[in-house]
Write an enzyme that holds these catalytic residues in place. Structure first.
Site, PDB file in Angstrom:
ATOM      1  CG  ASP A   1       9.100  -6.002   8.731  1.00  0.00           C
ATOM      2  OD1 ASP A   1       9.788  -6.478   9.645  1.00  0.00           O
ATOM      3  OD2 ASP A   1       9.540  -5.194   7.907  1.00  0.00           O
TER       4      ASP A   1
ATOM      5  CG  ASP B   1      10.078  -1.362   9.236  1.00  0.00           C
ATOM      6  OD1 ASP B   1      11.297  -1.555   9.061  1.00  0.00           O
ATOM      7  OD2 ASP B   1       9.416  -0.550   8.539  1.00  0.00           O
TER       8      ASP B   1
ATOM      9  CG  HIS C   1      11.111   3.153  10.700  1.00  0.00           C
ATOM     10  ND1 HIS C   1      12.332   2.634  10.331  1.00  0.00           N
ATOM     11  CD2 HIS C   1      10.217   2.695   9.761  1.00  0.00           C
ATOM     12  CE1 HIS C   1      12.176   1.895   9.241  1.00  0.00           C
ATOM     13  NE2 HIS C   1      10.907   1.899   8.875  1.00  0.00           N
TER      14      HIS C   1
ATOM     15  CG  HIS D   1       6.305   2.739   7.720  1.00  0.00           C
ATOM     16  ND1 HIS D   1       6.980   3.607   6.900  1.00  0.00           N
ATOM     17  CD2 HIS D   1       7.133   1.685   7.919  1.00  0.00           C
ATOM     18  CE1 HIS D   1       8.166   3.097   6.601  1.00  0.00           C
ATOM     19  NE2 HIS D   1       8.295   1.934   7.214  1.00  0.00           N
TER      20      HIS D   1
ATOM     21  CE  LYS E   1      12.697  -5.357   8.873  1.00  0.00           C
ATOM     22  NZ  LYS E   1      12.216  -4.176   8.156  1.00  0.00           N
TER      23      LYS E   1
ATOM     24  CB  CYS F   1      10.928  -6.230   4.774  1.00  0.00           C
ATOM     25  SG  CYS F   1      11.179  -4.451   5.065  1.00  0.00           S
TER      26      CYS F   1
END
Ligand code: VGL
Ligand code: ZN
Length: 209
Positions: free
Chosen positions: A11, A49, A51, A84, A109, A154
């Site tokens: 990340d 990351d 989202h 984020h 992820k 993470c």
């Protein structure tokens, strides 16, 4: 196939760097070291990351809830974060300062709106795999070295899953930075990792031919 070493970059994205939406203090300091380390490893992979806007880990998606609060989501404890690493936004990009030339694959992820995913291997409920575990096994990896952000989220959960999957697992502590919502969170996370059998080392000791 000879056992191989892999370096997992967790990340290293703008939203986790100073100025980002979920900035990890001093997070940018690791990037030059990450760039120097990469040549010591047979395989380099990264996690990202990633989202959707309606992700359940965002406090903004729960009326009356604030960043930092804990809620229960589908039976799992969930900390609420600022918005984020929204897919296809600048904040979700891997930092351009990161040398990406040796990254053979990026594993995304946190894509399911209903569940968070701190680990690069599985979501927080261990319901779905990202493919990272299979990829490392297919490439004959025996030892997994982990660096990145954030030590107490993470990085920690990626290391615990690597260890559980049977990889010899190393966290290079000086090449990670943490959120430290509570001042001891990083120290506690590193202790938890040691207790689980993860080797917590420093970059000077990060082997490899
Ligand atoms: C992370 C909180 C929320 C991390 C990701 O990369 O450690 N932390 N999403
Ligand atoms: Zn996240």
């Amino acid at each position: 196939m000879n056992p191989r070493n892999a370096l997992v970059l967790v990340d290293i994205q703008y939203d986790f760097l100073p100025g980002g939406a979920l900035a990890v203090p001093d997070g940018d300091a690791i990037i030059p070291i990450v760039n120097q380390l990469q040549h010591r490893f047979d395989l380099v992979v990264a996690t990202q990351d990633w989202h959707p806007e309606d992700h359940a880990s965002f406090a903004a998606n729960h009326s009356g809830r604030r960043v930092g609060e804990l809620i229960v989501l589908d039976g799992l404890e969930q900390r609420l974060w600022p918005v984020h690493c929204v897919q296809n936004t600048y904040g979700a990009e891997l930092a351009a300062e990161l040398d990406a030339s040796r990254i053979s694959r990026v594993f995304r992820k946190g894509v399911d709106p209903c569940i968070d995913s701190y680990s690069g291997f599985f979501d927080n409920g261990h319901r779905r795999a990202t493919g990272l575990g299979d990829y490392l096994h297919e490439h004959g990896v025996a030892q997994v070295y982990i660096v990145g952000l954030a030590s107490d989220y993470c990085v920690k959960f990626t290391a615990l899953d690597a260890q559980r999957l049977g990889f010899a697992t190393y966290v290079i502590e000086d090449v990670c930075r943490g959120v430290n919502l509570a001042p001891n969170d990083v120290a506690l996370a590193l202790n938890e990792l040691r207790q689980a059998g993860v080797h917590v080392i420093r970059s000077d000791d990060a082997v490899v031919a």
